[in-house]
Write a protein that holds these residues in place. Structure first.
Motif, PDB file in Angstrom:
ATOM      1  N   PRO A 292      -7.857   5.216  -8.252  1.00  0.00           N
ATOM      2  CA  PRO A 292      -7.341   6.237  -7.328  1.00  0.00           C
ATOM      3  C   PRO A 292      -5.823   6.404  -7.415  1.00  0.00           C
ATOM      4  CG  PRO A 292      -8.918   4.846  -6.188  1.00  0.00           C
ATOM      5  CD  PRO A 292      -8.644   4.212  -7.528  1.00  0.00           C
ATOM      6  N   ILE A 293      -5.104   5.325  -7.691  1.00  0.00           N
ATOM      7  CA  ILE A 293      -3.654   5.409  -7.804  1.00  0.00           C
ATOM      8  C   ILE A 293      -3.276   6.311  -8.972  1.00  0.00           C
ATOM      9  CG2 ILE A 293      -1.586   4.063  -8.396  1.00  0.00           C
ATOM     10  CD1 ILE A 293      -2.947   1.764  -6.776  1.00  0.00           C
ATOM     11  N   ARG A 294      -3.976   6.159 -10.074  1.00  0.00           N
ATOM     12  CA  ARG A 294      -3.711   7.011 -11.234  1.00  0.00           C
ATOM     13  C   ARG A 294      -4.110   8.456 -10.954  1.00  0.00           C
ATOM     14  NH1 ARG A 294      -5.930   2.903 -15.866  1.00  0.00           N
ATOM     15  NH2 ARG A 294      -4.244   1.399 -15.653  1.00  0.00           N
TER      16      ARG A 294
ATOM     17  N   LEU B  95       0.216   8.243  -7.644  1.00  0.00           N
ATOM     18  CA  LEU B  95       1.083   7.546  -6.698  1.00  0.00           C
ATOM     19  C   LEU B  95       2.061   6.657  -7.457  1.00  0.00           C
ATOM     20  CD1 LEU B  95      -1.545   6.416  -4.031  1.00  0.00           C
ATOM     21  CD2 LEU B  95      -0.056   8.423  -3.968  1.00  0.00           C
ATOM     22  N   THR B  96       3.262   6.569  -6.952  1.00  0.00           N
ATOM     23  CA  THR B  96       4.275   5.707  -7.555  1.00  0.00           C
ATOM     24  C   THR B  96       4.800   4.748  -6.491  1.00  0.00           C
ATOM     25  OG1 THR B  96       6.027   7.307  -7.074  1.00  0.00           O
ATOM     26  CG2 THR B  96       4.974   7.440  -9.258  1.00  0.00           C
TER      27      THR B  96
ATOM     28  N   TYR C 238      10.438  -0.884  -2.300  1.00  0.00           N
ATOM     29  CA  TYR C 238       9.305  -1.479  -1.593  1.00  0.00           C
ATOM     30  C   TYR C 238       9.149  -2.939  -1.990  1.00  0.00           C
ATOM     31  CZ  TYR C 238       4.778  -2.425   0.400  1.00  0.00           C
ATOM     32  OH  TYR C 238       3.752  -2.984   1.130  1.00  0.00           O
ATOM     33  N   VAL C 239       8.952  -3.788  -1.005  1.00  0.00           N
ATOM     34  CA  VAL C 239       8.748  -5.221  -1.232  1.00  0.00           C
ATOM     35  C   VAL C 239       7.313  -5.556  -0.818  1.00  0.00           C
ATOM     36  CG1 VAL C 239       9.480  -7.549  -0.606  1.00  0.00           C
ATOM     37  CG2 VAL C 239      11.171  -5.713  -0.794  1.00  0.00           C
TER      38      VAL C 239
ATOM     39  N   ALA D 226       1.640  -0.376  -0.520  1.00  0.00           N
ATOM     40  CA  ALA D 226       2.693   0.490   0.030  1.00  0.00           C
ATOM     41  C   ALA D 226       2.118   1.721   0.727  1.00  0.00           C
ATOM     42  CB  ALA D 226       3.651   0.910  -1.084  1.00  0.00           C
ATOM     43  N   TYR D 227       1.035   2.261   0.206  1.00  0.00           N
ATOM     44  CA  TYR D 227       0.430   3.463   0.776  1.00  0.00           C
ATOM     45  C   TYR D 227      -0.699   3.148   1.770  1.00  0.00           C
ATOM     46  CZ  TYR D 227       3.133   6.372  -2.349  1.00  0.00           C
ATOM     47  OH  TYR D 227       4.173   7.004  -2.988  1.00  0.00           O
ATOM     48  N   GLY D 228      -0.905   1.867   2.060  1.00  0.00           N
ATOM     49  CA  GLY D 228      -1.911   1.478   3.040  1.00  0.00           C
ATOM     50  C   GLY D 228      -3.341   1.535   2.533  1.00  0.00           C
ATOM     51  N   LEU D 229      -3.516   1.641   1.213  1.00  0.00           N
ATOM     52  CA  LEU D 229      -4.866   1.658   0.651  1.00  0.00           C
ATOM     53  C   LEU D 229      -5.457   0.260   0.651  1.00  0.00           C
ATOM     54  CD1 LEU D 229      -4.238   4.054  -2.364  1.00  0.00           C
ATOM     55  CD2 LEU D 229      -4.885   4.620  -0.010  1.00  0.00           C
ATOM     56  N   LEU D 230      -4.617  -0.735   0.446  1.00  0.00           N
ATOM     57  CA  LEU D 230      -5.001  -2.143   0.557  1.00  0.00           C
ATOM     58  C   LEU D 230      -4.152  -2.742   1.661  1.00  0.00           C
ATOM     59  CD1 LEU D 230      -5.055  -3.364  -3.178  1.00  0.00           C
ATOM     60  CD2 LEU D 230      -6.992  -2.721  -1.756  1.00  0.00           C
TER      61      LEU D 230
END
Length: 98
Positions: free
Chosen positions: A2-4, A8-9, A14-15, A36-40
């Motif tokens: 999904p990231i690809r 998403l970058t 971001y840490v 970072a995007y709240g997917l995990l």
């Protein structure tokens, strides 16, 4: 994947919060982006990158990624192995409905 697909970058600066993910780990960048995007969101401050993913976890990830695509269920489907009180009942039901 999904990231690809969503292209998403990693946000600048971001840490990673997960205590069990290191920059030298395979797929570090993808896990960092997903966090970072709240997917995990992980559990107990960890993402558990070496564990198998469960149906509940995958349903949760997919319903987060495609929240604007899936219709909200109009019924609550009973599942033999997932009670209504299960933490991932809603995502599993959403995937079933769609």
């Amino acid at each position: 994947m999904p990231i690809r697909e969503l292209k998403l970058t990693l946000p600048e600066g971001y840490v990673v919060k997960a205590k069990d993910v290191k920059p030298t780990d395979p797929w570090y960048k993808e896990m960092a982006i997903a966090e970072a995007y709240g997917l995990l969101t992980g559990y107990n401050g960890k993402l558990y990158p070496n564990d198998y993913i469960t149906r509940a976890q995958m349903a949760t990830i997919l319903t987060r990624v495609y929240a604007d695509v899936y219709e909200q269920p109009k019924t609550n489907q009973p599942f033999v192995d997932v009670p209504f009180s299960h933490w991932a009942y809603e995502p599993i039901n959403t995937l079933f409905y769609n």
